[in-house]
Design an enzyme around this catalytic site. Structure first.
Site, PDB file in Angstrom:
ATOM      1  N   ASN A  28       0.822  -1.213   0.000  1.00 62.54           N
ATOM      2  CA  ASN A  28       0.000   0.000   0.000  1.00 62.54           C
ATOM      3  C   ASN A  28       0.863   1.272   0.000  1.00 62.54           C
ATOM      4  O   ASN A  28       2.018   1.240  -0.414  1.00 62.54           O
ATOM      5  CB  ASN A  28      -1.046  -0.010   1.113  1.00 62.54           C
ATOM      6  CG  ASN A  28      -2.291   0.749   0.689  1.00 62.54           C
ATOM      7  OD1 ASN A  28      -2.351   1.959   0.817  1.00 62.54           O
ATOM      8  ND2 ASN A  28      -3.250   0.049   0.111  1.00 62.54           N
ATOM      9  N   ARG A  29       0.287   2.394   0.443  1.00 67.36           N
ATOM     10  CA  ARG A  29       0.917   3.694   0.161  1.00 67.36           C
ATOM     11  C   ARG A  29       1.779   4.219   1.306  1.00 67.36           C
ATOM     12  O   ARG A  29       1.439   4.037   2.468  1.00 67.36           O
ATOM     13  CB  ARG A  29      -0.172   4.719  -0.171  1.00 67.36           C
ATOM     14  CG  ARG A  29      -0.897   4.353  -1.446  1.00 67.36           C
ATOM     15  CD  ARG A  29      -2.040   5.290  -1.792  1.00 67.36           C
ATOM     16  NE  ARG A  29      -2.589   4.887  -3.097  1.00 67.36           N
ATOM     17  CZ  ARG A  29      -3.477   3.888  -3.253  1.00 67.36           C
ATOM     18  NH1 ARG A  29      -3.946   3.241  -2.204  1.00 67.36           N
ATOM     19  NH2 ARG A  29      -3.886   3.559  -4.474  1.00 67.36           N
TER      20      ARG A  29
ATOM     21  N   HIS B 140       2.816   0.179  -3.101  1.00 67.15           N
ATOM     22  CA  HIS B 140       3.258  -1.211  -3.242  1.00 67.15           C
ATOM     23  C   HIS B 140       4.766  -1.333  -3.511  1.00 67.15           C
ATOM     24  O   HIS B 140       5.201  -2.077  -4.398  1.00 67.15           O
ATOM     25  CB  HIS B 140       2.466  -1.919  -4.345  1.00 67.15           C
ATOM     26  CG  HIS B 140       1.001  -2.096  -4.012  1.00 67.15           C
ATOM     27  ND1 HIS B 140       0.524  -2.198  -2.728  1.00 67.15           N
ATOM     28  CD2 HIS B 140      -0.095  -2.205  -4.816  1.00 67.15           C
ATOM     29  CE1 HIS B 140      -0.790  -2.358  -2.754  1.00 67.15           C
ATOM     30  NE2 HIS B 140      -1.197  -2.358  -4.002  1.00 67.15           N
TER      31      HIS B 140
ATOM     32  N   HIS C 111      -1.338 -10.117  -3.331  1.00 66.24           N
ATOM     33  CA  HIS C 111      -2.353  -9.283  -3.980  1.00 66.24           C
ATOM     34  C   HIS C 111      -3.284 -10.095  -4.886  1.00 66.24           C
ATOM     35  O   HIS C 111      -3.664  -9.635  -5.962  1.00 66.24           O
ATOM     36  CB  HIS C 111      -1.658  -8.180  -4.774  1.00 66.24           C
ATOM     37  CG  HIS C 111      -2.469  -6.943  -4.945  1.00 66.24           C
ATOM     38  ND1 HIS C 111      -3.655  -6.921  -5.631  1.00 66.24           N
ATOM     39  CD2 HIS C 111      -2.274  -5.673  -4.515  1.00 66.24           C
ATOM     40  CE1 HIS C 111      -4.142  -5.700  -5.636  1.00 66.24           C
ATOM     41  NE2 HIS C 111      -3.323  -4.920  -4.955  1.00 66.24           N
ATOM     42  N   SER C 112      -3.661 -11.300  -4.449  1.00 63.88           N
ATOM     43  CA  SER C 112      -4.611 -12.075  -5.258  1.00 63.88           C
ATOM     44  C   SER C 112      -5.987 -11.435  -5.219  1.00 63.88           C
ATOM     45  O   SER C 112      -6.438 -10.953  -4.179  1.00 63.88           O
ATOM     46  CB  SER C 112      -4.709 -13.512  -4.734  1.00 63.88           C
ATOM     47  OG  SER C 112      -3.535 -14.217  -5.054  1.00 63.88           O
ATOM     48  N   TYR C 113      -6.627 -11.447  -6.374  1.00 63.90           N
ATOM     49  CA  TYR C 113      -8.038 -11.060  -6.469  1.00 63.90           C
ATOM     50  C   TYR C 113      -8.841 -12.350  -6.565  1.00 63.90           C
ATOM     51  O   TYR C 113      -8.586 -13.170  -7.450  1.00 63.90           O
ATOM     52  CB  TYR C 113      -8.297 -10.260  -7.743  1.00 63.90           C
ATOM     53  CG  TYR C 113      -7.715  -8.880  -7.770  1.00 63.90           C
ATOM     54  CD1 TYR C 113      -8.435  -7.781  -7.292  1.00 63.90           C
ATOM     55  CD2 TYR C 113      -6.463  -8.647  -8.315  1.00 63.90           C
ATOM     56  CE1 TYR C 113      -7.916  -6.496  -7.354  1.00 63.90           C
ATOM     57  CE2 TYR C 113      -5.937  -7.369  -8.378  1.00 63.90           C
ATOM     58  CZ  TYR C 113      -6.664  -6.299  -7.894  1.00 63.90           C
ATOM     59  OH  TYR C 113      -6.142  -5.039  -7.958  1.00 63.90           O
TER      60      TYR C 113
ATOM     61  N   ASP D  75     -11.758   0.219  -0.852  1.00 68.05           N
ATOM     62  CA  ASP D  75     -10.303   0.229  -1.043  1.00 68.05           C
ATOM     63  C   ASP D  75      -9.729   0.734   0.278  1.00 68.05           C
ATOM     64  O   ASP D  75      -9.123   1.796   0.344  1.00 68.05           O
ATOM     65  CB  ASP D  75      -9.916   1.124  -2.221  1.00 68.05           C
ATOM     66  CG  ASP D  75      -8.456   0.926  -2.614  1.00 68.05           C
ATOM     67  OD1 ASP D  75      -7.758   0.165  -1.930  1.00 68.05           O
ATOM     68  OD2 ASP D  75      -8.028   1.551  -3.603  1.00 68.05           O
TER      69      ASP D  75
ATOM     70  N   GLN E 225      -6.303  -5.005   3.714  1.00 64.30           N
ATOM     71  CA  GLN E 225      -6.773  -4.072   2.702  1.00 64.30           C
ATOM     72  C   GLN E 225      -7.819  -4.801   1.867  1.00 64.30           C
ATOM     73  O   GLN E 225      -7.527  -5.828   1.249  1.00 64.30           O
ATOM     74  CB  GLN E 225      -5.618  -3.608   1.803  1.00 64.30           C
ATOM     75  CG  GLN E 225      -5.995  -2.570   0.772  1.00 64.30           C
ATOM     76  CD  GLN E 225      -6.089  -1.160   1.360  1.00 64.30           C
ATOM     77  OE1 GLN E 225      -5.604  -0.910   2.465  1.00 64.30           O
ATOM     78  NE2 GLN E 225      -6.690  -0.241   0.630  1.00 64.30           N
TER      79      GLN E 225
ATOM     80  N   GLU F 123      -5.935  -8.219   1.265  1.00 62.38           N
ATOM     81  CA  GLU F 123      -4.481  -8.155   1.462  1.00 62.38           C
ATOM     82  C   GLU F 123      -4.171  -8.020   2.945  1.00 62.38           C
ATOM     83  O   GLU F 123      -4.304  -6.936   3.517  1.00 62.38           O
ATOM     84  CB  GLU F 123      -3.920  -6.962   0.683  1.00 62.38           C
ATOM     85  CG  GLU F 123      -4.239  -6.994  -0.797  1.00 62.38           C
ATOM     86  CD  GLU F 123      -4.223  -5.602  -1.408  1.00 62.38           C
ATOM     87  OE1 GLU F 123      -3.183  -4.935  -1.359  1.00 62.38           O
ATOM     88  OE2 GLU F 123      -5.268  -5.171  -1.928  1.00 62.38           O
TER      89      GLU F 123
HETATM   90  C1  BGC Z   1      -4.737  -0.628  -3.484  1.00 62.67           C
HETATM   91  C2  BGC Z   1      -5.454   0.111  -4.578  1.00 62.67           C
HETATM   92  C3  BGC Z   1      -4.659   0.004  -5.838  1.00 62.67           C
HETATM   93  C4  BGC Z   1      -4.462  -1.448  -6.172  1.00 62.67           C
HETATM   94  C5  BGC Z   1      -3.590  -1.599  -7.372  1.00 62.67           C
HETATM   95  C6  BGC Z   1      -4.619  -2.056  -3.894  1.00 62.67           C
HETATM   96  O1  BGC Z   1      -3.931  -2.757  -2.907  1.00 62.67           O
HETATM   97  O2  BGC Z   1      -5.406  -0.538  -2.250  1.00 62.67           O
HETATM   98  O3  BGC Z   1      -5.650   1.459  -4.215  1.00 62.67           O
HETATM   99  O4  BGC Z   1      -5.309   0.644  -6.891  1.00 62.67           O
HETATM  100  O5  BGC Z   1      -3.882  -2.123  -5.095  1.00 62.67           O
HETATM  101  O6  BGC Z   1      -3.775  -2.806  -7.973  1.00 62.67           O
END
Ligand code: BGC
Length: 336
Positions: free
Chosen positions: A70-71, A96, A166-168, A238, A272, A300
């Site tokens: 994250n940020r 990330h 970061h799996s969806y 998010d 997340q 996440e």
């Molecule tokens: C973040 C999103 C971001 C994404 C990118 C996520 O973990 O929270 O803000 O756009 O990752 O794939």
């Protein structure tokens, strides 16, 4: 058969019972998680059609995220009075891990068996601006109905670290449309609201009486349609949720229309939850279908976003010589 390259296997398939996990060495990324039972077969994670995509820019799909998930606001932080400037990659912030995060690295397959693989990465001192050389491993192991992810990291200087996957997920199958009809339950009494750049404000907000109260199973389509300023900022969910308790514990339960369920456990303080608003048809998935908004949901497990700049958040500092170790488990089943 999984392909190999001069530097080792490009991808590895792990199998246990009716579960198959494909891990790509680029990004140490999960590309497919295929579940088979009496009623059929489904790949329940989003992945790129072309495995080569991961090495170039995998858009974080299934990837191991590091050095910092994250940020980090302003792409800078101070540690013990020393300021570190990072490689900004989004609105002047570091997302990330910065411009070339761990998701774009070629990981080394260090150990491999039919049901496990350990991948390792050396991140040099100053990588993306982060202090200290970091040795990282991620181990995926499978058992029938279970995927376990173990992370380790050690540094030769004090630094910060926040690793996640970061799996969806789409429990009805990766090309089955949006996850709006999935139900989500979270073990979270609070979340960390953000500003318009999705940076945490520092507040821990109780979920009671808000659209973020997911302590009972809640349909995702209803959550994202709620009239809530935070949901508008995130274009859906998010947000980092504060996982109740400490140590290995339940984080989230997701359920699809198919009755397939995913239970996420972790020892991390946050999760997340991202409903994938940005998918716009430009990513072609493993079965050849273009992903549209909310094609999957990321869960996440992590330290809190921007923790290095937020003294009240749980620390993400890793001291030189200490071992960072964390574990996340995905339990998969089908309810009828
Ligand atoms: C973040 C999103 C971001 C994404 C990118 C996520 O973990 O929270 O803000 O756009 O990752 O794939």
């Amino acid at each position: 058969m999984p392909a190999t390259s001069a530097t080792g296997p490009m991808s590895v398939e792990l199998v246990a019972g009716g579960l198959l996990l494909e891990v790509v060495a680029a990004g140490a990324a999960v590309r497919r998680l295929v579940l088979t039972d009496d009623e059929g077969e489904a790949n329940v994670v989003l992945g790129h059609a072309d495995p080569m995509t991961y090495a170039v820019n995998g858009g974080y799909l299934g990837a191991t995220i590091g050095r910092f998930g994250n940020r980090i606001a302003g792409a800078r932080f101070s540690l013990d009075g020393m300021e570190h400037v990072l490689a900004a990659n989004e609105n002047g912030n570091a997302l990330h891990g910065g411009r070339v995060g761990f998701d774009r690295r070629q990981w080394e397959v260090q150990d491999q068996g039919p049901a496990h693989v350990r991948l390792g990465l050396h991140s040099p001192d100053g990588d993306q601006g982060f202090p200290g050389a970091l040795e990282v491993t991620v181990t995926y192991s499978v058992q029938p109905g279970t995927v376990r992810i173990d992370y380790t990291a050690t540094a030769d200087r004090d630094t910060v670290v926040n690793l996640t996957n970061h799996s969806y997920f789409n429990l009805d199958g990766e090309a089955s449309g949006s996850v709006d009809d999935h139900e989500l339950r979270l073990s979270a009494d609070a979340f960390t609201p953000t500003d318009a750049q999705l940076l945490p404000t520092g507040e821990l907000r109780q979920v009671t009486g808000t659209a973020f109260d997911l302590r009972q199973p809640t349909r995702l389509g209803d959550v994202v349609a709620s009239d809530d300023e935070q949901l508008r900022l995130g274009n859906g969910l998010d947000h980092n949720f504060v996982v109740t308790g400490a140590g290995p514990r339940h984080v989230a339960t997701l359920r699809g229309r198919s009755g397939r369920t995913l239970e996420v456990s972790s020892d991390q303080p946050g999760v997340q939850v991202y409903t994938g608003a940005h998918f716009d048809g430009t990513v072609t998935g493993t079965s050849g279908t273009a992903y549209a908004p909310r094609a999957g949901i990321a869960l996440e497990t992590q330290g809190f976003p921007d923790a290095p700049n937020q003294p009240a958040f749980p620390t993400t500092v890793l001291r030189a010589g200490e071992v960072h170790a964390s574990t996340t488990t995905w339990r998969l089943a089908r309810e009828r």
